[in-house]
Design a protein around this motif. Structure first.
Motif, PDB file in Angstrom:
ATOM      1  N   THR A  16      10.450  -1.603  11.050  1.00 43.68           N
ATOM      2  CA  THR A  16      11.665  -1.390  11.971  1.00 43.68           C
ATOM      3  C   THR A  16      12.838  -1.327  11.205  1.00 43.68           C
ATOM      4  O   THR A  16      14.054  -0.412  11.578  1.00 43.68           O
ATOM      5  N   VAL A  34       7.667   2.685   0.557  1.00 40.80           N
ATOM      6  CA  VAL A  34       7.416   1.364   1.090  1.00 40.80           C
ATOM      7  C   VAL A  34       6.330   0.986   0.071  1.00 40.80           C
ATOM      8  O   VAL A  34       5.411   1.617  -0.282  1.00 40.80           O
ATOM      9  N   GLY A  66       7.210  -5.083   0.685  1.00 44.50           N
ATOM     10  CA  GLY A  66       6.637  -6.112   1.467  1.00 44.50           C
ATOM     11  C   GLY A  66       5.129  -5.701   1.689  1.00 44.50           C
ATOM     12  O   GLY A  66       4.990  -4.763   2.533  1.00 44.50           O
ATOM     13  N   ASN A  67       4.166  -6.391   1.240  1.00 46.32           N
ATOM     14  CA  ASN A  67       2.739  -6.245   1.674  1.00 46.32           C
ATOM     15  C   ASN A  67       2.547  -5.977   3.305  1.00 46.32           C
ATOM     16  O   ASN A  67       1.717  -5.349   3.716  1.00 46.32           O
ATOM     17  N   GLU A  68       3.456  -6.957   4.095  1.00 44.90           N
ATOM     18  CA  GLU A  68       3.028  -6.892   5.443  1.00 44.90           C
ATOM     19  C   GLU A  68       3.286  -5.384   6.044  1.00 44.90           C
ATOM     20  O   GLU A  68       2.697  -5.279   7.108  1.00 44.90           O
ATOM     21  N   LEU A  69       4.096  -4.816   5.307  1.00 45.25           N
ATOM     22  CA  LEU A  69       4.288  -3.220   5.838  1.00 45.25           C
ATOM     23  C   LEU A  69       3.192  -2.374   5.575  1.00 45.25           C
ATOM     24  O   LEU A  69       3.000  -1.304   6.202  1.00 45.25           O
ATOM     25  N   LEU A  70       2.197  -2.854   4.375  1.00 49.77           N
ATOM     26  CA  LEU A  70       1.276  -1.930   3.946  1.00 49.77           C
ATOM     27  C   LEU A  70      -0.160  -2.342   4.551  1.00 49.77           C
ATOM     28  O   LEU A  70      -0.993  -1.621   4.162  1.00 49.77           O
ATOM     29  N   ILE A  71      -0.023  -3.712   5.135  1.00 51.98           N
ATOM     30  CA  ILE A  71      -1.399  -3.841   5.481  1.00 51.98           C
ATOM     31  C   ILE A  71      -1.620  -3.669   7.140  1.00 51.98           C
ATOM     32  O   ILE A  71      -2.383  -4.086   7.846  1.00 51.98           O
ATOM     33  N   GLY A  72      -0.193  -3.077   7.654  1.00 50.85           N
ATOM     34  CA  GLY A  72      -0.422  -2.881   9.325  1.00 50.85           C
ATOM     35  C   GLY A  72       0.043  -4.124   9.990  1.00 50.85           C
ATOM     36  O   GLY A  72      -0.333  -4.232  11.026  1.00 50.85           O
ATOM     37  N   LYS A  73       0.431  -5.016   9.542  1.00 54.54           N
ATOM     38  CA  LYS A  73       0.893  -6.367   9.919  1.00 54.54           C
ATOM     39  C   LYS A  73       2.092  -6.022  10.899  1.00 54.54           C
ATOM     40  O   LYS A  73       2.231  -6.744  11.925  1.00 54.54           O
ATOM     41  N   ILE A  74       3.183  -5.541  10.425  1.00 52.89           N
ATOM     42  CA  ILE A  74       4.553  -5.211  11.092  1.00 52.89           C
ATOM     43  C   ILE A  74       4.906  -3.785  11.047  1.00 52.89           C
ATOM     44  O   ILE A  74       4.643  -3.049   9.907  1.00 52.89           O
ATOM     45  N   GLN A  75       5.391  -3.251  12.094  1.00 53.13           N
ATOM     46  CA  GLN A  75       5.913  -1.977  12.081  1.00 53.13           C
ATOM     47  C   GLN A  75       7.424  -2.028  10.980  1.00 53.13           C
ATOM     48  O   GLN A  75       8.100  -3.178  11.138  1.00 53.13           O
ATOM     49  N   VAL A 118      14.470  -9.849   7.110  1.00 53.05           N
ATOM     50  CA  VAL A 118      14.647 -10.047   8.540  1.00 53.05           C
ATOM     51  C   VAL A 118      15.659  -9.168   9.205  1.00 53.05           C
ATOM     52  O   VAL A 118      16.727  -9.116   8.722  1.00 53.05           O
TER      53      VAL A 118
END
Lengths: 269, 269
Positions: free
Chosen positions: A21, A42, A10-19, A161
């Motif tokens: 978890t 990741v 997921g890109n969101e994990l590599l742009i610092g959008k979400i931790q 999710v």
């Protein structure tokens, strides 16, 4: 001892959008079940990267791989395509998965008073699996999880999710890990050290580890209290005997505490 | 566009002891500077694993690699040994690094009223670098960071303590990334969507992305408000023109908002 690797997509994990978890939660759970988490990787939402990473991970022959993310209905959900590419097998609508998607979608629509249901392309996408894969029930979401074999490695692809990851892990994966761990458990103890630097602590850790085999003692500098350094010592052991493990942890903690006090430091639990 | 990969070293990250906040912080920073984070790999404190992972990462030829963790004085700090193995070069006490360690240790001891100083083995360990490496100032800790070249990739090895990671990144690495990004910046916009499922949203995202090239629109289901699904739409673009980027983001957000409303959903900013 059984190993596991985790691949988070997921890109969101590599742009610092979400931790990340999911990686944290899964690592903690697997460890507590007596399994060794060897690696977390990741990667971005790119089919070629997903396929390559799965193949490279499988080459290390961990008994288990878990992937998270990329099972949904949108264009950027590419995990199933990546798995199919890794397996060099086609994607095909899986009837069992389609039933799961229908059932979850209908339940969702009913809840919102919608009476029409259409098996749209995005809904069919979530049921289009690599032909070698089996769908796995997702108690909290529409997209089924997926199970597949890769030369002896069992790969589970989970959604991204967190509530769905946790439910599927607990329901389907945890029982298999417990079996693979063959009665092993993870035991730990923390000591909090003040008034001694990490450099001065290093030879004391070496001595306590040499005297208590199998205990791993790791120092974590946790900052300063006033101008005094504060270090957490984390003692861990994975063992099939809880009683032995706890005995070794206690002896090791006592020994290193004495050494620290002898060297001018303070220890608390 | 410049790429970077991050390698995080430390068992504590793989047993669920601590959240990998360094990967999160570094990914966010690098992205904001216009650099693409291609991958984060988290591995255990094992020399062989560190060496292999560095070599495999370098094979993908990212201009930059950052490692975190494993530079301290204790037995489990194995990053420098891993880098030396990857480079196939010996470890040797680096005089410049030794001066840094001495200076930081003396300042620390002075603060605590200790007047004797000994260059102990654990202190010398922190200054024992692969012969091809250069030490990098660590403003907040004793262990110097390290810079090394790997066939055109610049690798920075940072400590694991977050305050030290942040200080070294800001002081030494960020200026190089800004230069490599050649004026690119990262721009983003979020919309919050209610009353429409992710499956129904999928074709609307496809249309908005087809009409506004270079914008990446990703949907993140964020749970339910009451029994209504709540989805964040995250629009992003990396561009050398702030004005253009913001114009495209605005147009794209307007278009997808209209499409969502037409399909019975609600949108807020």
């Amino acid at each position: 001892m059984a190993d596991i690797e985790i691949i988070c997509i997921g890109n969101e994990l590599l742009i610092g959008k979400i931790q990340n978890t999911n990686a944290y939660w899964l690592s903690k759970q697997a460890t507590q079940l007596g399994v060794i988490v060897q690696r977390v990787t990741v990667i971005r939402d790119v089919v070629e990267e997903i396929a390559k990473t799965i193949l490279q991970t499988a080459e290390r022959k961990p008994p288990f791989i878990i992937t998270t993310g990329g099972l949904g209905p949108t264009f950027d959900d590419k995990t199933l395509e990546g798995i199919a590419k890794a397996l060099n097998c086609p994607l095909k609508v899986n009837e069992e998965a389609l039933e799961m998607v229908k059932e979850k979608s209908l339940a969702y629509l009913k809840k919102h008073g919608v009476t029409t249901f259409e098996l749209t392309k995005p809904r069919v996408k979530m049921a289009t699996l690599p032909v070698e894969a089996t769908p796995v029930n997702n108690p909290f979401g529409t997209a089924p999880a997926v199970r597949v074999n890769l030369n002896g490695t069992v790969l589970f692809a989970l959604p991204g999710v967190p509530s769905e990851v946790e439910a599927i892990f607990t329901q389907t994966i945890a029982p298999l890990l417990i079996q693979a761990a063959k009665g092993a458990g993870f035991f730990e103890k923390s000591l909090f050290v003040q008034g001694i630097s990490e450099s001065a602590l290093a030879p004391l850790i070496d001595r306590a580890m040499a005297d208590n085999k199998n205990v791993y003692i790791k120092s974590h500098p946790t900052g300063y209290l006033g101008n005094k350094p504060h270090i957490e010592l984390h003692l861990t052991i994975t063992s099939t005997s809880e009683q032995n493990a706890k005995g070794i942890l206690d002896r090791s903690a006592e020994q290193i505490s004495s050494l620290i006090v002898e060297n001018g430091g303070k220890v608390s639990c």
